[in-house]
Design a protein around this motif. Structure first.
Motif, PDB file in Angstrom:
ATOM      1  N   GLN A  35      31.894 -32.362  -4.204  1.00 16.35           N
ATOM      2  CA  GLN A  35      31.208 -32.530  -3.207  1.00 16.35           C
ATOM      3  C   GLN A  35      31.757 -31.843  -1.813  1.00 16.35           C
ATOM      4  N   GLY A  36      32.709 -31.248  -2.119  1.00 15.93           N
ATOM      5  CA  GLY A  36      33.583 -30.600  -0.918  1.00 15.93           C
ATOM      6  C   GLY A  36      34.215 -31.650   0.118  1.00 15.93           C
ATOM      7  N   LYS A  37      34.430 -32.817  -0.382  1.00 22.90           N
ATOM      8  CA  LYS A  37      34.993 -33.971   0.571  1.00 22.90           C
ATOM      9  C   LYS A  37      36.272 -34.220   0.065  1.00 22.90           C
ATOM     10  N   LEU A  70      45.116 -31.277  -8.993  1.00 16.11           N
ATOM     11  CA  LEU A  70      45.501 -31.156  -7.649  1.00 16.11           C
ATOM     12  C   LEU A  70      45.776 -29.850  -7.085  1.00 16.11           C
ATOM     13  N   ALA A  71      46.454 -28.839  -8.001  1.00 14.74           N
ATOM     14  CA  ALA A  71      46.499 -27.630  -7.615  1.00 14.74           C
ATOM     15  C   ALA A  71      45.255 -26.789  -7.197  1.00 14.74           C
ATOM     16  N   LYS A  75      43.959 -25.343  -3.557  1.00 12.86           N
ATOM     17  CA  LYS A  75      43.544 -23.643  -3.450  1.00 12.86           C
ATOM     18  C   LYS A  75      42.042 -23.928  -2.832  1.00 12.86           C
ATOM     19  N   SER A  76      41.415 -24.653  -3.173  1.00 13.24           N
ATOM     20  CA  SER A  76      40.070 -24.636  -2.369  1.00 13.24           C
ATOM     21  C   SER A  76      40.087 -25.030  -0.927  1.00 13.24           C
ATOM     22  N   ASP A  81      50.492 -22.571  -0.228  1.00 11.36           N
ATOM     23  CA  ASP A  81      51.778 -22.839  -0.371  1.00 11.36           C
ATOM     24  C   ASP A  81      51.947 -24.114  -1.146  1.00 11.36           C
ATOM     25  N   GLU A  82      50.937 -25.114  -1.077  1.00 18.87           N
ATOM     26  CA  GLU A  82      51.137 -26.373  -1.675  1.00 18.87           C
ATOM     27  C   GLU A  82      50.543 -26.162  -3.127  1.00 18.87           C
ATOM     28  N   ALA A  83      49.742 -25.257  -3.418  1.00 18.56           N
ATOM     29  CA  ALA A  83      48.957 -25.129  -4.840  1.00 18.56           C
ATOM     30  C   ALA A  83      50.176 -24.240  -5.541  1.00 18.56           C
TER      31      ALA A  83
END
Length: 217
Positions: A35-37, A70-71, A75-76, A81-83
């Motif tokens: 949902q993009g949330k 989670l990765a 990315k989304s 840097d976290e992905a």
């Protein structure tokens, strides 16, 4: 509300450490993600990953899925840097636990390549896309849908690098295979056709740019 209710009920009846409860956490996070949330999905994905590591162990398939989820969320969100370390970890774990020929390992190679492409790190993305394509051809076969996706992905990268001749060869091959296997009107076949049209437009513009530059100089 159904996913939320299911999670609450499973926590109450089965306990927070039960695998089905963890599955409910992941399902609700996936819903928010779709949902993009992202702000609501992130803490759920983080919690799910931590719980999977603690309860099932870092090598469990469900833990690997949580790492990848989670990765993908990061990315989304543009949190590259976290992905990146998560995708790298996911790839290493897949190779070690599942083996280099496992379909999930191919997915992990593709995911890391796609991340590098999103970051504009084409030189790091290219060998991964090439490896993914070669492995897909060898393991799945030249006409497998995932192999055709790999061809398309590498061609798209070459377009971004302005390696138009290499992109054209791949797209023509992909288009012919998809037309033969899926049919002319299949969405994937039409998608490759649209890539080809875009490529030829780029090639014309590139030629004209060089033509005018040479004549102006």
């Amino acid at each position: 509300p159904l996913y939320v209710d299911c999670l609450q009920q499973r926590k109450r009846i089965l306990g927070k450490d039960h695998p089905d409860t963890l599955a409910s956490i992941n399902n609700l996070a996936g819903l928010y993600d779709s949902q993009g949330k992202y702000d609501q999905a992130e803490p759920l994905y983080v919690d799910c990953l931590q719980q999977h590591k603690r309860i099932l162990g870092k090598d469990h398939p469900s833990t690997l899925v949580s790492i990848n989820n989670l990765a993908g969320l990061y990315k989304s969100q543009g949190k590259y840097d976290e992905a990146e370390p998560l995708y790298v970890d996911f790839l290493q774990q897949c190779k070690r636990i599942l083996g280099k020929d496992h379909p999930d390992t191919l997915v992990s190679i593709n995911n890391l390549a796609a991340l590098y492409k999103s970051q504009g790190k084409y030189n790091q993305a290219e060998p991964l896309y090439v490896d993914c394509l070669q492995q897909s051809k060898r393991i799945l076969g030249k006409d497998h849908p995932d192999t055709l996706i790999s061809i398309n992905n590498l061609a798209d990268l070459y377009m971004g690098q302005e390696k138009y001749d290499l992109a054209e060869q791949l797209l023509l091959d992909c288009f012919e295979r998809r037309r033969r296997v899926l049919g002319e009107n299949h969405p994937d076949t039409m998608n490759t056709f649209e890539y080809l049209k875009a490529l030829y437009k780029h090639q014309v513009k590139h030629y004209l740019a060089n033509f005018y530059a040479s004549h102006l100089n």
